[in-house]
Design an enzyme around this catalytic site. Structure first.
Site, PDB file in Angstrom:
ATOM      1  N   MET A  81       0.813  -1.212   0.000  1.00 54.34           N
ATOM      2  CA  MET A  81       0.000   0.000   0.000  1.00 54.34           C
ATOM      3  C   MET A  81       0.857   1.278   0.000  1.00 54.34           C
ATOM      4  O   MET A  81       2.042   1.234   0.309  1.00 54.34           O
ATOM      5  CB  MET A  81      -0.922   0.012   1.219  1.00 54.34           C
ATOM      6  CG  MET A  81      -1.958  -1.100   1.231  1.00 54.34           C
ATOM      7  SD  MET A  81      -2.983  -1.092   2.732  1.00 54.34           S
ATOM      8  CE  MET A  81      -3.977   0.371   2.459  1.00 54.34           C
ATOM      9  N   HIS A  82       0.213   2.379  -0.339  1.00 54.08           N
ATOM     10  CA  HIS A  82       0.700   3.744  -0.111  1.00 54.08           C
ATOM     11  C   HIS A  82       1.843   4.208  -1.019  1.00 54.08           C
ATOM     12  O   HIS A  82       2.144   5.403  -1.053  1.00 54.08           O
ATOM     13  CB  HIS A  82       1.154   3.934   1.340  1.00 54.08           C
ATOM     14  CG  HIS A  82       0.207   3.450   2.380  1.00 54.08           C
ATOM     15  ND1 HIS A  82      -1.109   3.867   2.447  1.00 54.08           N
ATOM     16  CD2 HIS A  82       0.380   2.580   3.410  1.00 54.08           C
ATOM     17  CE1 HIS A  82      -1.700   3.276   3.485  1.00 54.08           C
ATOM     18  NE2 HIS A  82      -0.832   2.484   4.065  1.00 54.08           N
ATOM     19  N   ASP A 240      -2.755  -4.896  -0.054  1.00 57.64           N
ATOM     20  CA  ASP A 240      -2.326  -6.159   0.556  1.00 57.64           C
ATOM     21  C   ASP A 240      -3.154  -6.522   1.785  1.00 57.64           C
ATOM     22  O   ASP A 240      -3.509  -7.695   1.973  1.00 57.64           O
ATOM     23  CB  ASP A 240      -0.830  -6.140   0.885  1.00 57.64           C
ATOM     24  CG  ASP A 240      -0.386  -4.946   1.718  1.00 57.64           C
ATOM     25  OD1 ASP A 240      -1.241  -4.149   2.164  1.00 57.64           O
ATOM     26  OD2 ASP A 240       0.836  -4.802   1.920  1.00 57.64           O
TER      27      ASP A 240
END
Length: 499
Positions: A81-82, A240
């Site tokens: 992520m991110h 995820d």
């Protein structure tokens, strides 16, 4: 025989899994890639590594039997992520991706609060401004590399870039978009107001789709290089943690995931965006359509145990280190551990706090310390569960995966501390299985993700809370929660003496 492929694009490696309609893993391949860490706090990666290593893994999957490629109906993704990937108008990568564990953006987080306001930010995104999120990274580029942002046509997250290279289609799913800090989570739209206030063009935000959405097929070029078929359908996939929830069956009210790896995650299913946790825990869109999940994070969960082993039992294996834990009574003979080795995230977003052993005396043996670490990690995770319950959530069934599911004593400890039934799964593949389940559902193999989970996932053992142990642990938990406040100032004062 038909197959689907789940691609889990992690921080250190990509894992590709070939699965059949019964949920069996037929073949898997994993390929690692390096981090780029030029300065303290920086963590970057070359997106081309993701593409090339995925090609190699897919080649291994299909090379032994070329007929398999024609029988793969769908592919989907789970992704770290991110992370920030910036593309120009020709969709070329402009700089290395800035990853989730990059911490250079403290100044930008402060800017977000000052510009948007904490209350307004929580109203839109239901999450606080943390260094790991995508928006602070965009603002860092805006301030430090303005020439790059000026040429940016669109930003995407890691798995979205990989999917683009496989299909030529550019999208972002809601579960990953929720981790950017730019999505209005309830309305499932990009926040044009936030973009305008922060001096960003909302058009750099990509089109949004559901995680099970069919966004295209494998391109001719990627098919030739990977061995896949151009007939294979490609589905958007998810973050995820969202895919980990799907791959563990966290698809109905009351179900919660406890995942203990290097860090620890407590993640709980939520059917709506109505609850308000005031930013104390994360609140993201699920990979299941029109569902959500709440999440708390312990930064040094399994890491606390591996640290202890490396320092005090370097020549022993984990099995020998933990073998006597069951002989130690609740409370570790008066020894209490707080797992703040690298700071903490939930419920204390505190980068300065550090771990403590409280109550050490000369009678304590190594097994007491190990038991105290087990209990301290579990108490930390229980703080997130406590926030969930105080916010009105029902927590009655917890699926435990990772290191915490490999020890019988620890599993029973989780049931007693969480005061909930704890389930151990037959196998743990987590996000990769969740990605494959999204492909299976997208291909129409099952009417719902929950139906798929009922076929693919097996619970092999359950652990019920012991009323006497629940009462004892509740008393100890109340003491544990006092340690943070009692040591916060002390840690701030000794910080200057750290290396």
């Amino acid at each position: 025989m038909s197959y689907v492929v789940g691609i889990d694009l992690g921080t250190s490696a990509v894992k590709v899994m070939l699965m059949n309609k019964q949920g069996q893993v037929i073949k898997e391949s994993s390929k690692s890639y390096p981090l780029i860490q030029e300065k303290s706090g920086y963590s970057e990666q070359d997106p081309e590594e993701w593409v090339e290593k995925t090609k190699l893994a897919l080649q291994e999957i299909v090379q032994e039997n070329r007929d398999i490629a024609e029988k793969i109906e769908g592919v989907s993704f789970s992704g770290q992520m991110h992370g920030l990937v910036l593309l120009n108008q020709d969709y070329q990568v402009q700089r290395p991706a800035i990853l989730w564990n990059d911490t250079r953006t403290t100044k930008q987080c402060k800017e977000i609060y000052e510009t948007i306001g904490e209350e307004k930010l929580l109203q839109y995104t239901k999450n606080p401004a943390l260094e790991g999120f995508t928006l602070p990274k965009i603002l860092w580029v805006k301030e430090n590399e303005p020439e790059i942002l000026s040429k940016t046509a669109v930003f995407v997250l890691p798995k979205d870039y990989l999917r683009f290279r496989m299909t030529g289609e550019l999208h972002m799913d809601y579960s990953d978009a929720a981790g950017t800090l730019l999505l209005n989570i309830s309305e499932k739209t990009w926040s044009a107001e936030m973009c305008e206030k922060l001096g960003l063009d909302v058009t750099i935000c990509p089109p949004l789709v559901e995680s099970h959405a069919n966004i295209g097929t494998i391109s001719a070029n990627f098919a030739e290089e990977s061995g896949l078929s151009t007939e294979t359908k490609v589905f958007a996939g998810g973050a995820d943690n969202a895919c980990g929830a799907i791959g563990s069956g966290i698809l109905s009210v009351g179900k919660t995931l406890c995942s203990i790896g290097t860090s620890g995650v407590v993640l709980s299913y939520e059917p709506s965006s109505d609850l308000d946790f005031e930013g104390k825990v994360h609140y993201f869109n699920h990979g299941e359509e029109d569902a959500y999940y709440t999440m708390g994070v312990t930064l040094a969960a399994g890491y606390s145990l591996s640290w202890f082993k490396d320092v005090f039992a370097a020549d022993e294996d984990f099995e020998n280190l933990v073998k006597d834990v069951g002989s130690v009574p609740i409370g570790s003979n008066g020894l209490l551990f707080t797992p703040y080795l690298v700071g903490e995230r939930t419920p204390h977003a505190d980068s300065v706090i550090r771990a403590s052993f409280i109550g050490m005396d000369a009678s304590h043996e190594r097994k007491d310390f190990v038991r105290a670490i087990f209990e301290g990690i579990t108490f930390s995770l229980c703080e997130s569960i406590e926030i969930f319950r105080e916010g009105g959530k029902r927590i009655d069934t917890i699926v435990s995966i990772g290191g915490g599911a490999k020890n019988e004593t620890w599993l029973q400890m989780q049931a007693d501390i969480f005061n909930a039934e704890v389930q151990k799964m037959a196998s743990e593949q987590g996000p990769g299985v969740g990605a494959a389940m999204l492909a299976a559902y997208g291909c129409g193999w099952y009417e719902s993700l929950e139906q798929c989970a009922n076929v693919w996932l097996d619970v092999v053992k359950t652990y019920q809370p012991n009323p006497e142990a629940v009462e004892r642990y509740a008393e100890l938990f109340s003491i544990y929660k006092e340690v943070y406040q009692d040591t916060k100032e002390l840690n701030e004062r000794v910080q200057a003496f750290r290396k």
